[in-house]
Design a protein around this motif. Structure first.
Motif, PDB file in Angstrom:
ATOM      1  N   THR A  12       7.829  -1.322   3.020  1.00  0.00           N
ATOM      2  CA  THR A  12       8.850  -2.298   3.412  1.00  0.00           C
ATOM      3  C   THR A  12      10.159  -1.939   2.708  1.00  0.00           C
ATOM      4  O   THR A  12      10.186  -1.865   1.464  1.00  0.00           O
ATOM      5  N   GLU A  13      11.200  -1.671   3.490  1.00  0.00           N
ATOM      6  CA  GLU A  13      12.493  -1.289   2.898  1.00  0.00           C
ATOM      7  C   GLU A  13      13.248  -2.517   2.386  1.00  0.00           C
ATOM      8  O   GLU A  13      13.295  -3.548   3.051  1.00  0.00           O
ATOM      9  N   LEU A  14      13.829  -2.408   1.221  1.00  0.00           N
ATOM     10  CA  LEU A  14      14.678  -3.437   0.624  1.00  0.00           C
ATOM     11  C   LEU A  14      16.086  -2.849   0.460  1.00  0.00           C
ATOM     12  O   LEU A  14      16.364  -2.120  -0.502  1.00  0.00           O
ATOM     13  N   GLY A  42      18.899   0.691  -3.516  1.00  0.00           N
ATOM     14  CA  GLY A  42      17.901   0.229  -2.565  1.00  0.00           C
ATOM     15  C   GLY A  42      16.505   0.388  -3.155  1.00  0.00           C
ATOM     16  O   GLY A  42      16.300   1.045  -4.174  1.00  0.00           O
ATOM     17  N   ALA A  43      15.531  -0.225  -2.512  1.00  0.00           N
ATOM     18  CA  ALA A  43      14.152  -0.159  -3.018  1.00  0.00           C
ATOM     19  C   ALA A  43      13.182  -0.272  -1.851  1.00  0.00           C
ATOM     20  O   ALA A  43      13.561  -0.620  -0.724  1.00  0.00           O
ATOM     21  N   VAL A  44      11.917   0.027  -2.134  1.00  0.00           N
ATOM     22  CA  VAL A  44      10.839  -0.147  -1.150  1.00  0.00           C
ATOM     23  C   VAL A  44       9.672  -0.836  -1.827  1.00  0.00           C
ATOM     24  O   VAL A  44       9.439  -0.676  -3.044  1.00  0.00           O
ATOM     25  N   LEU A  45       8.961  -1.620  -1.039  1.00  0.00           N
ATOM     26  CA  LEU A  45       7.684  -2.172  -1.484  1.00  0.00           C
ATOM     27  C   LEU A  45       6.578  -1.415  -0.751  1.00  0.00           C
ATOM     28  O   LEU A  45       6.592  -1.310   0.478  1.00  0.00           O
ATOM     29  N   VAL A  46       5.633  -0.872  -1.489  1.00  0.00           N
ATOM     30  CA  VAL A  46       4.533  -0.086  -0.918  1.00  0.00           C
ATOM     31  C   VAL A  46       3.220  -0.828  -1.161  1.00  0.00           C
ATOM     32  O   VAL A  46       2.919  -1.204  -2.307  1.00  0.00           O
ATOM     33  N   THR A  47       2.490  -1.060  -0.086  1.00  0.00           N
ATOM     34  CA  THR A  47       1.189  -1.736  -0.172  1.00  0.00           C
ATOM     35  C   THR A  47       0.112  -0.810   0.385  1.00  0.00           C
ATOM     36  O   THR A  47       0.262  -0.279   1.496  1.00  0.00           O
ATOM     37  N   ALA A  48      -0.957  -0.589  -0.384  1.00  0.00           N
ATOM     38  CA  ALA A  48      -2.041   0.322   0.034  1.00  0.00           C
ATOM     39  C   ALA A  48      -3.354  -0.443   0.144  1.00  0.00           C
ATOM     40  O   ALA A  48      -3.579  -1.462  -0.521  1.00  0.00           O
ATOM     41  N   LYS A  49      -4.236   0.052   0.992  1.00  0.00           N
ATOM     42  CA  LYS A  49      -5.599  -0.490   1.100  1.00  0.00           C
ATOM     43  C   LYS A  49      -6.535   0.626   1.555  1.00  0.00           C
ATOM     44  O   LYS A  49      -6.109   1.686   2.037  1.00  0.00           O
ATOM     45  N   ILE A  65       9.974  -0.174  -5.720  1.00  0.00           N
ATOM     46  CA  ILE A  65      10.265   1.186  -6.179  1.00  0.00           C
ATOM     47  C   ILE A  65      11.728   1.464  -5.815  1.00  0.00           C
ATOM     48  O   ILE A  65      12.089   1.502  -4.635  1.00  0.00           O
ATOM     49  N   PHE A  66      12.576   1.599  -6.826  1.00  0.00           N
ATOM     50  CA  PHE A  66      14.003   1.781  -6.587  1.00  0.00           C
ATOM     51  C   PHE A  66      14.310   3.244  -6.295  1.00  0.00           C
ATOM     52  O   PHE A  66      13.771   4.157  -6.940  1.00  0.00           O
ATOM     53  N   GLU A 100      20.473   6.471  -2.914  1.00  0.00           N
ATOM     54  CA  GLU A 100      20.899   6.455  -1.530  1.00  0.00           C
ATOM     55  C   GLU A 100      20.466   7.740  -0.826  1.00  0.00           C
ATOM     56  O   GLU A 100      20.514   8.834  -1.395  1.00  0.00           O
ATOM     57  N   GLY A 101      20.030   7.619   0.403  1.00  0.00           N
ATOM     58  CA  GLY A 101      19.617   8.787   1.176  1.00  0.00           C
ATOM     59  C   GLY A 101      18.202   8.643   1.724  1.00  0.00           C
ATOM     60  O   GLY A 101      17.565   7.587   1.611  1.00  0.00           O
ATOM     61  N   ASP A 102      17.691   9.721   2.347  1.00  0.00           N
ATOM     62  CA  ASP A 102      16.338   9.748   2.892  1.00  0.00           C
ATOM     63  C   ASP A 102      15.343  10.167   1.829  1.00  0.00           C
ATOM     64  O   ASP A 102      15.611  11.080   1.023  1.00  0.00           O
ATOM     65  N   HIS A 103      14.189   9.527   1.856  1.00  0.00           N
ATOM     66  CA  HIS A 103      13.157   9.833   0.862  1.00  0.00           C
ATOM     67  C   HIS A 103      11.780   9.882   1.543  1.00  0.00           C
ATOM     68  O   HIS A 103      11.552   9.274   2.594  1.00  0.00           O
ATOM     69  N   LYS A 104      10.871  10.608   0.896  1.00  0.00           N
ATOM     70  CA  LYS A 104       9.486  10.714   1.363  1.00  0.00           C
ATOM     71  C   LYS A 104       8.562  10.107   0.310  1.00  0.00           C
ATOM     72  O   LYS A 104       8.643  10.458  -0.877  1.00  0.00           O
ATOM     73  N   ILE A 105       7.718   9.162   0.731  1.00  0.00           N
ATOM     74  CA  ILE A 105       6.749   8.525  -0.169  1.00  0.00           C
ATOM     75  C   ILE A 105       5.347   9.000   0.217  1.00  0.00           C
ATOM     76  O   ILE A 105       4.946   8.923   1.379  1.00  0.00           O
ATOM     77  N   THR A 106       4.597   9.486  -0.761  1.00  0.00           N
ATOM     78  CA  THR A 106       3.188   9.874  -0.556  1.00  0.00           C
ATOM     79  C   THR A 106       2.322   8.989  -1.439  1.00  0.00           C
ATOM     80  O   THR A 106       2.597   8.826  -2.642  1.00  0.00           O
TER      81      THR A 106
END
Length: 376
Positions: free
Chosen positions: A312-314, A323-330, A356-357, A360-366
């Motif tokens: 989820t982008e913040l 900016g930040a993202v919320l990452v939820t795993a299951k 996770i802050f 600015e720019g594009d990012h890849k989350i693994t």
């Protein structure tokens, strides 16, 4: 009525080395007028044997060639028999090679055909395993098959009882096939059958111990078999695994691969399995399982639920904010970790409920789980 016993041997004109043999054994062909009959014909309708009534409990050996098959057997009951019409039977060369024991006639008059092809070996046999010798009342064994090397095979009929537990190699067996009803008895000697004697497979110490896969859709499961005894130094295991009831593959394992009487089969995917195994000589690369093979209990290799995650982008509220993202795993196996952009596994971060802050720019989350599984 007085019992009449006849012993008849019929010999063809062909050389003995090219002969085939069957035994014809007759139980009671008697009637008041002597008109009961059994007739044996070759494939060319030549008569090999014919009998008319008033004969009781006799046997004969018929010599013939492969070209004489199929045999036709024509049985006409006597007045005291249970058949009102002529009975016709066929005995093929395939029946002969298969050692088929054939019964014809009708109560109380019967005839029997016996082939010398009996007690056939179907695969390797453990040195301590009893060999099934159901036909014939006297059996003989030899380790060479030479004419003067035969001895009576006592009960229990296994190689260990006569040759010791260390014997490995070829065991030659033949049997006397006696007529059931002839008086005196008629004896047909069976063909010689060769059994490959292997070691006796060690029994399991408990049930198979499976380990599930670490990730979904991969073959990282395993199973450990623990044995009660060791195999000999000159032997190895043949393991054959079946997945979901279907043959999967066979592998060999040397004694050096058995640690503390245990062997672990790795690289298993999710599924239901069982294993058949036997011990055999290190020089024996035959993958045919013998009668001494042991079948394990079935076991299941399971997998965790597939790992998935959502982001989820913040977006920043003010100029200059991050900016930040919320990452939820299951799924998978917790706890979870994440890497940003080009970070490698050794640089992973614990995944929490905190944002996770990011710059600015594009990012890849693994995201990976505790077993380093990724979303697929």
């Amino acid at each position: 009525m007085k019992k009449i016993t006849l012993l008849i041997l019929l010999f063809s004109s062909i050389a003995s080395f090219s002969q085939e043999q069957v035994m014809l054994d007759i139980e009671r062909l008697l009637n008041l007028t002597g008109n009961g009959k059994i007739r044996v014909l070759t494939s060319s309708n030549s008569t090999l044997y014919e009998s008319y009534g008033a004969v009781n409990n006799y046997g004969l050996i018929i010599n013939l060639t492969a070209s004489n098959f199929p045999l036709s057997l024509i049985f006409t009951s006597g007045l005291n028999g249970g058949c009102s019409t002529t009975q016709t039977y066929s005995y093929t060369y395939a029946d002969y090679l298969a050692g088929r024991y054939f019964i014809g006639g009708c109560a109380p008059e019967y005839f029997y055909i016996r082939s010398p092809h009996v007690n056939k070996a179907t695969g390797p046999v453990g040195v301590c395993e009893n060999i099934s010798l159901s036909v014939g009342n006297v059996h003989y064994y030899s380790t060479t098959g030479a004419a003067n090397s035969w001895s009576v095979f006592p009960s229990p009929q296994n190689a260990q009882s006569v040759l010791g537990s260390g014997f490995r190699g070829s065991l030659y067996i033949k049997s006397d096939i006696d007529s059931y009803y002839a008086n005196p008895k008629v004896t047909l000697t069976s063909k010689i059958n060769i059994y490959t004697i292997t070691g006796c497979s060690p029994k399991l110490d408990g049930k198979p111990a499976p380990n599930d896969t670490k990730c979904k859709f991969e073959s990282s499961g395993s199973v450990t078999l623990k044995f009660l005894t060791e195999i000999d130094n000159n032997e190895k295991f043949l393991f054959t695994i079946y997945k979901n009831g279907v043959f999967d593959k066979s592998i060999f394992a040397l004694k050096s691969e058995i640690v503390n009487k245990s062997y672990t089969w790795t690289g298993l995917a999710e599924g239901s399995y069982y294993i058949k195994y036997q011990s055999q000589s290190v020089s024996d690369n035959n993958t045919t399982l013998g009668n001494s093979a042991i079948t394990t209990d079935s076991f299941d290799i399971k997998s965790p639920e597939p790992l998935t995650f959502t982001i989820t982008e913040l977006q920043p509220k003010c100029h200059g904010d991050q900016g930040a993202v919320l990452v939820t795993a299951k799924g998978g196996t917790s706890p979870y970790f994440y890497m940003i952009d080009g970070e490698i596994l050794s640089q992973k971060h614990p995944l929490t409920t905190d944002p996770i802050f990011l710059t600015e720019g594009d990012h890849k989350i693994t995201v990976v789980d505790d077993n380093s599984c990724i979303e697929k």
